[in-house]
Scaffold this active site. Structure first.
Site, PDB file in Angstrom:
ATOM      1  N   LYS A   1       0.730   4.933   8.992  1.00  0.00           N
ATOM      2  CA  LYS A   1       0.817   5.320  10.398  1.00  0.00           C
ATOM      3  C   LYS A   1      -0.283   4.618  11.191  1.00  0.00           C
ATOM      4  CE  LYS A   1      -2.494   7.263  11.205  1.00  0.00           C
ATOM      5  NZ  LYS A   1      -3.946   6.917  11.070  1.00  0.00           N
TER       6      LYS A   1
ATOM      7  N   TYR B   1      -1.316  12.596  14.777  1.00  0.00           N
ATOM      8  CA  TYR B   1      -1.191  13.816  13.963  1.00  0.00           C
ATOM      9  C   TYR B   1      -0.950  15.044  14.845  1.00  0.00           C
ATOM     10  CZ  TYR B   1      -2.892  11.255   9.887  1.00  0.00           C
ATOM     11  OH  TYR B   1      -3.028  10.366   8.853  1.00  0.00           O
TER      12      TYR B   1
HETATM   13  P1  NAD Z   1      -9.937  -0.370   6.616  1.00  0.00           P
HETATM   14  O1  NAD Z   1     -10.628  -1.132   7.700  1.00  0.00           O
HETATM   15  O2  NAD Z   1     -10.776   0.433   5.701  1.00  0.00           O
HETATM   16  O3  NAD Z   1      -9.074  -1.380   5.725  1.00  0.00           O
HETATM   17  C1  NAD Z   1      -8.278  -2.382   6.292  1.00  0.00           C
HETATM   18  C2  NAD Z   1      -7.928  -3.417   5.248  1.00  0.00           C
HETATM   19  O4  NAD Z   1      -7.190  -4.457   5.863  1.00  0.00           O
HETATM   20  C3  NAD Z   1      -9.179  -4.080   4.607  1.00  0.00           C
HETATM   21  O5  NAD Z   1      -8.961  -4.239   3.235  1.00  0.00           O
HETATM   22  C4  NAD Z   1      -9.241  -5.431   5.295  1.00  0.00           C
HETATM   23  O6  NAD Z   1      -9.834  -6.431   4.469  1.00  0.00           O
HETATM   24  C5  NAD Z   1      -7.762  -5.718   5.528  1.00  0.00           C
HETATM   25  N1  NAD Z   1      -7.529  -6.662   6.622  1.00  0.00           N
HETATM   26  C6  NAD Z   1      -6.669  -7.684   6.573  1.00  0.00           C
HETATM   27  N2  NAD Z   1      -6.683  -8.375   7.708  1.00  0.00           N
HETATM   28  C7  NAD Z   1      -7.576  -7.781   8.514  1.00  0.00           C
HETATM   29  C8  NAD Z   1      -8.052  -8.055   9.822  1.00  0.00           C
HETATM   30  N3  NAD Z   1      -7.579  -9.068  10.546  1.00  0.00           N
HETATM   31  N4  NAD Z   1      -8.989  -7.244  10.326  1.00  0.00           N
HETATM   32  C9  NAD Z   1      -9.457  -6.191   9.633  1.00  0.00           C
HETATM   33  N5  NAD Z   1      -9.059  -5.885   8.374  1.00  0.00           N
HETATM   34  C10 NAD Z   1      -8.126  -6.685   7.823  1.00  0.00           C
HETATM   35  O7  NAD Z   1      -8.834   0.512   7.314  1.00  0.00           O
HETATM   36  P2  NAD Z   1      -8.114   1.812   6.730  1.00  0.00           P
HETATM   37  O8  NAD Z   1      -8.839   3.011   7.205  1.00  0.00           O
HETATM   38  O9  NAD Z   1      -7.890   1.655   5.283  1.00  0.00           O
HETATM   39  O10 NAD Z   1      -6.734   1.774   7.545  1.00  0.00           O
HETATM   40  C11 NAD Z   1      -5.662   0.927   7.162  1.00  0.00           C
HETATM   41  C12 NAD Z   1      -4.344   1.544   7.652  1.00  0.00           C
HETATM   42  O11 NAD Z   1      -4.171   2.798   7.042  1.00  0.00           O
HETATM   43  C13 NAD Z   1      -4.301   1.805   9.160  1.00  0.00           C
HETATM   44  O12 NAD Z   1      -3.015   1.568   9.628  1.00  0.00           O
HETATM   45  C14 NAD Z   1      -4.628   3.278   9.293  1.00  0.00           C
HETATM   46  O13 NAD Z   1      -4.053   3.881  10.428  1.00  0.00           O
HETATM   47  C15 NAD Z   1      -4.011   3.827   8.015  1.00  0.00           C
HETATM   48  N6  NAD Z   1      -4.707   5.026   7.542  1.00  0.00           N
HETATM   49  C16 NAD Z   1      -3.950   6.108   7.249  1.00  0.00           C
HETATM   50  C17 NAD Z   1      -4.544   7.268   6.793  1.00  0.00           C
HETATM   51  C18 NAD Z   1      -3.725   8.452   6.464  1.00  0.00           C
HETATM   52  O14 NAD Z   1      -4.282   9.525   6.271  1.00  0.00           O
HETATM   53  N7  NAD Z   1      -2.408   8.327   6.348  1.00  0.00           N
HETATM   54  C19 NAD Z   1      -5.939   7.318   6.664  1.00  0.00           C
HETATM   55  C20 NAD Z   1      -6.677   6.189   6.947  1.00  0.00           C
HETATM   56  C21 NAD Z   1      -6.047   5.039   7.393  1.00  0.00           C
END
Ligand code: NAD
Length: 375
Positions: free
Chosen positions: A135, A219
């Protein structure tokens, strides 16, 4: 205007209201052998993939972590050692499409910054894989439509990472709200946290698509819809950002009100306040409340009759197992792409209203999909 024919088609093709259900699929998917544990490849090994999804995949019964897709070479050996992943199941963003030839991978799970969801979902579908997309589904309704079309074309299933549909506290809130157990109600909901890092992709519109509304407020939108078991008919919204210097590209804070046929929901989201997550029904007989409502764990529930006595589950393991079973049994996900499309539609309307002096906007062409309880 462009999106209307698609949404209309979605409603017509499902006979009026689209109720996500465990009924057999409307379009045929290729069935997997029933005794198989399905292989998942995580795309993007950031905080959520590493902190929640990969550990949850050690607890799942119907799927396991079979592969990874990463742009960071150094992460490969760490993940291989930690999760016993075969070297041939490691991909990067460039060679990702060759995953088509890999029979170990049944499901691709897209966990990248929001603006990359559409591209990788479509590439995964074209590679012949089922998809879970985090999401918000995408950064626009148009992208959501393209993702749904690509999965239909490939005859592959698409589900959104809406983990709370698999959480028993939220299931109970759906039951109470939808059955009006404590009479008529209004809803209040907030999800906020303090975002301090100005370099985070979450602060950049090009990568995040928007601010806390896309990330956290979604949410509160969902909680409101499944509390009433109805679709909102109109809304207004207000940008309440305090630090306009820090939050130049996206909103820092936002408030909005959704009107439902049987009540109203007032919601807030922010990157400017300490972490807070609540979903509350203000009923005729008192409050139904989830504290820490949208966290991965530690949810506390109460009703006018006392505390909810509910055993917590691993939300992510339940969510991924449910999708694996959808594929194995050829049943529909309760959190399909159409639900992600609906929520992106509401998000766009909230931004429109906030940008236009909190104008009240009718949601006449909202995609007609309602949440159902898992039980
Ligand atoms: P994060 O920043 O921790 O991780 C992002 C990942 O994408 C990293 O591994 C990064 O290296 C990679 N990436 C690739 N290209 C990138 C770019 N151009 N810029 C930045 N990062 C890049 O983020 P996250 O918290 O893991 O979130 C990732 C996704 O998951 C988002 O869509 C977020 O909304 C979703 N999310 C969902 C939940 C949930 O509870 N369902 C919780 C957290 C995050």
């Amino acid at each position: 205007m462009k999106r209307r024919p698609f949404i209309k088609k979605l409603i017509q093709s499902t006979g009026g209201i689209y109720l996500a259900s465990q009924s057999p699929l409307l379009y045929g998917c290729n069935l997997e052998p029933k005794n198989k544990k399905l292989g998942i490849a995580l795309v993007g090994l950031g905080g959520y993939a590493g902190g929640q999804l990969a550990p949850a995949l050690l607890e799942t019964e119907h799927c396991y972590l079979a592969g990874i897709v990463t742009g960071t070479k150094e992460k490969e050996s760490i993940w291989v050692n930690k999760y016993n992943i075969k070297k041939e199941n490691i991909y990067n963003y460039d060679n990702f499409d060759s995953i088509a030839a890999n029979d170990d991978i049944d499901i691709v799970y897209v966990v990248l910054p929001n603006s990359m969801h559409a591209e990788f979902t479509i590439r995964a579908a074209k590679a012949g894989k089922h998809v879970i997309c985090e999401k918000p589904m995408a950064v626009s309704v148009e992208e959501c439509e393209n993702m749904i079309a690509a999965c239909k074309e490939a005859k592959k299933m698409l589900s959104i990472g809406y983990r709370l549909h698999f959480d028993p506290f939220h299931d109970e809130v759906m039951r109470i709200g939808q059955n009006k157990v404590y009479g008529n109600m209004n809803v209040e909901s907030e999800f906020s946290f303090l975002l301090k890092n100005p370099d985070s992709w979450r602060t950049q519109k090009a990568l995040a698509g928007g601010g806390p509304l896309m990330d956290l407020g979604i949410y509160a939108i969902q909680g409101s819809i499944y509390s009433f078991g109805e679709l909102p008919t109109s809304l207004w919204a207000k940008n309440t950002t305090k630090d306009t210097e820090f939050f130049k590209d996206i909103e820092g804070s936002l408030e909005w009100e959704l009107t439902f046929p049987s009540g109203k929901s007032y919601c807030k989201t922010s990157y400017e306040t300490p972490i807070f997550a609540e979903l509350k029904h203000i009923t005729e007989k008192g409050e139904v409340k989830l504290e820490n409502a949208f966290y991965y764990g530690g949810i506390k529930g109460s009703t006018p009759d006392g505390n909810m006595n509910i055993k917590p589950v691993n939300q992510q393991a339940s969510q991924m197992d449910a999708f694996a079973l959808n594929i194995l049994n050829n049943t529909e996900s309760i959190v399909p792409g159409e639900m992600g499309l609906r929520d992106n539609y509401i998000i766009e309307k909230i931004y429109d209203s906030a940008a236009n002096n909190s104008e009240v906007l009718e949601l006449n062409d909202i995609p007609n999909i309602l949440d159902i309880r898992r039980a």
